[in-house]
Design a protein around this motif. Sequence first.
Motif, PDB file in Angstrom:
ATOM      1  N   GLN A  39       0.871  -1.145   0.073  1.00  0.00           N
ATOM      2  CA  GLN A  39       0.169   0.015   0.117  1.00  0.00           C
ATOM      3  C   GLN A  39       1.033   1.441   0.078  1.00  0.00           C
ATOM      4  O   GLN A  39       1.570   1.456   0.748  1.00  0.00           O
ATOM      5  CB  GLN A  39      -0.696   0.298   1.180  1.00  0.00           C
ATOM      6  CG  GLN A  39      -1.949   1.189   1.240  1.00  0.00           C
ATOM      7  CD  GLN A  39      -2.998   1.093   2.522  1.00  0.00           C
ATOM      8  OE1 GLN A  39      -2.610   0.609   3.262  1.00  0.00           O
ATOM      9  NE2 GLN A  39      -3.981   2.073   2.323  1.00  0.00           N
ATOM     10  N   LYS A  41       2.486   4.856   0.429  1.00  0.00           N
ATOM     11  CA  LYS A  41       2.189   5.823   1.219  1.00  0.00           C
ATOM     12  C   LYS A  41       2.797   7.209   0.654  1.00  0.00           C
ATOM     13  O   LYS A  41       2.600   8.269   0.875  1.00  0.00           O
ATOM     14  CB  LYS A  41       2.619   5.631   2.639  1.00  0.00           C
ATOM     15  CG  LYS A  41       2.168   4.476   3.169  1.00  0.00           C
ATOM     16  CD  LYS A  41       0.504   4.668   3.419  1.00  0.00           C
ATOM     17  CE  LYS A  41       0.072   3.514   4.358  1.00  0.00           C
ATOM     18  NZ  LYS A  41       0.518   3.383   5.848  1.00  0.00           N
ATOM     19  N   GLY A  80       6.115   2.334   1.512  1.00  0.00           N
ATOM     20  CA  GLY A  80       4.590   2.211   2.051  1.00  0.00           C
ATOM     21  C   GLY A  80       4.568   0.784   2.935  1.00  0.00           C
ATOM     22  O   GLY A  80       5.617   0.499   3.522  1.00  0.00           O
ATOM     23  N   THR A  81       3.334   0.214   3.116  1.00  0.00           N
ATOM     24  CA  THR A  81       3.446  -0.817   4.123  1.00  0.00           C
ATOM     25  C   THR A  81       2.795  -2.084   3.281  1.00  0.00           C
ATOM     26  O   THR A  81       1.799  -2.124   2.465  1.00  0.00           O
ATOM     27  CB  THR A  81       2.242  -0.581   4.988  1.00  0.00           C
ATOM     28  OG1 THR A  81       2.518   0.660   5.808  1.00  0.00           O
ATOM     29  CG2 THR A  81       1.911  -1.686   6.172  1.00  0.00           C
ATOM     30  N   ASP A  97       6.973  -1.838   7.267  1.00  0.00           N
ATOM     31  CA  ASP A  97       6.911  -0.705   6.473  1.00  0.00           C
ATOM     32  C   ASP A  97       8.348  -0.570   5.849  1.00  0.00           C
ATOM     33  O   ASP A  97       9.154  -1.058   6.291  1.00  0.00           O
ATOM     34  CB  ASP A  97       6.950   0.501   7.509  1.00  0.00           C
ATOM     35  CG  ASP A  97       5.685   0.737   8.185  1.00  0.00           C
ATOM     36  OD1 ASP A  97       4.600   0.351   7.271  1.00  0.00           O
ATOM     37  OD2 ASP A  97       5.666   1.256   9.407  1.00  0.00           O
ATOM     38  N   PHE A 130       7.244   8.376   5.910  1.00  0.00           N
ATOM     39  CA  PHE A 130       7.068   7.770   4.703  1.00  0.00           C
ATOM     40  C   PHE A 130       7.635   8.651   3.409  1.00  0.00           C
ATOM     41  O   PHE A 130       8.366   8.099   2.738  1.00  0.00           O
ATOM     42  CB  PHE A 130       5.674   7.185   4.194  1.00  0.00           C
ATOM     43  CG  PHE A 130       5.210   6.050   4.972  1.00  0.00           C
ATOM     44  CD1 PHE A 130       5.814   4.945   4.809  1.00  0.00           C
ATOM     45  CD2 PHE A 130       4.407   5.941   6.204  1.00  0.00           C
ATOM     46  CE1 PHE A 130       5.481   3.521   5.453  1.00  0.00           C
ATOM     47  CE2 PHE A 130       4.147   5.150   6.863  1.00  0.00           C
ATOM     48  CZ  PHE A 130       4.586   3.764   6.529  1.00  0.00           C
ATOM     49  N   GLY A 344       3.500  12.725  -0.668  1.00  0.00           N
ATOM     50  CA  GLY A 344       2.804  11.843   0.495  1.00  0.00           C
ATOM     51  C   GLY A 344       1.204  11.855   0.095  1.00  0.00           C
ATOM     52  O   GLY A 344       0.957  12.880  -0.088  1.00  0.00           O
ATOM     53  N   ASP A 346      -0.555  11.735   2.979  1.00  0.00           N
ATOM     54  CA  ASP A 346      -1.094  12.530   4.282  1.00  0.00           C
ATOM     55  C   ASP A 346      -0.516  14.081   4.142  1.00  0.00           C
ATOM     56  O   ASP A 346      -0.675  14.804   5.018  1.00  0.00           O
ATOM     57  CB  ASP A 346      -0.440  11.804   5.490  1.00  0.00           C
ATOM     58  CG  ASP A 346      -1.231  10.350   5.497  1.00  0.00           C
ATOM     59  OD1 ASP A 346      -2.194  10.312   5.270  1.00  0.00           O
ATOM     60  OD2 ASP A 346      -0.424   9.499   5.909  1.00  0.00           O
TER      61      ASP A 346
END
Length: 355
Positions: A39, A41, A80-81, A97, A130, A344, A346
């Motif tokens: 996923q 990020k 990402g994760t 991560d 990230f 990113g 976020d």
Amino acid sequence: METKTMKAIGVAKYGSVDNFESRDVPRPGSPIGMDVLVQVKACSVNPIDTKVRKGTYDDAPDYYKFVPKDFHIIGFDGAGTVLEVGPECTNLKPGDDIFYVSSTTRQGSAAEYLLVDERICAEKPKSLDFVEAASMGLTFGTAYQSLVDRLEIKQNENVGILIINGGGGVGSAAIQIARKVLQLPVVIATASRPETIESCRKMGATHVVNHRADLESQIKALNLDVPIRYVYVVARTEQYIHALGKICAPFAKVCSIVQAKFDLYGTDFMSKSMTFSWDWLGSSAYHRTNLENYRRIFGVLACCIDEGKLVPNLNKRLRLNLAGLKEAHRLIESATTVGKLALGVDEPGEGAPFS
């Protein structure tokens, strides 16, 4: 029911920045072999990304024969994760991560989910977020591979290195690695603008000279007490090749990461038995050989980051969506950036991630 699609940013036709579009595309399935499902990020943008987008990338002459067709998701650095791992994976597990540089011929990081070979991943440095981690892979990985694997610099050698174009992402990473990891006593970087000169000094360069002026006379004026045994060229090589033959000590090594056309005839390379080599971080992935090199390199870099020996050269953060990616490409193509820029999910800004 779990959605079978995801948001991704790419191009259906190579060309200008305006060719980027956000689409709903099929989400990758469960990983097989040594792939992991990530996923995403964060990702970063490099000059390679802009060349791929324009359709002019030429580090491999047959590159565009192997890239994704119809809709190409561009972006190689990422973080990402891990959500799932393939049955042959031995190093990573769901929930890890990571940061990575995805293969240049697979779909890239500007997507919600990505399949990437676990051998070109490493655990994210614990001290970085990230976005910072995503800014590291290609630049620090390239610099480390060039200095350690191609130039074969040994720690604490009593010699100097000249890094041409120290203000960019790879150059600033190379300055840090040469000075703070390999601990060379003399690290000369070139820069021509006040902001890039300052950046080179901040990264650890012991001397800064101007690559727009005569290099040989500037370095002679430094009155160094160690020989220049290594040169790392992060720019077009043609204009420097004759000067490098004069500057370098016998048996010196020169490495470049930028395509160029030049003739070594008439230079000092032969009389000094100098070595010239190319370096492309994508070689192992492109030719499917020695993929374990990436995990080794990224693992060392992650340790150096967490030990405080290296710091990300991240200079600008953007939101990971269509507007942010377009802005990042425009900034890279302006040739005025210092260090790296990364995006990113976020980061503040308007618009949903990847939209």
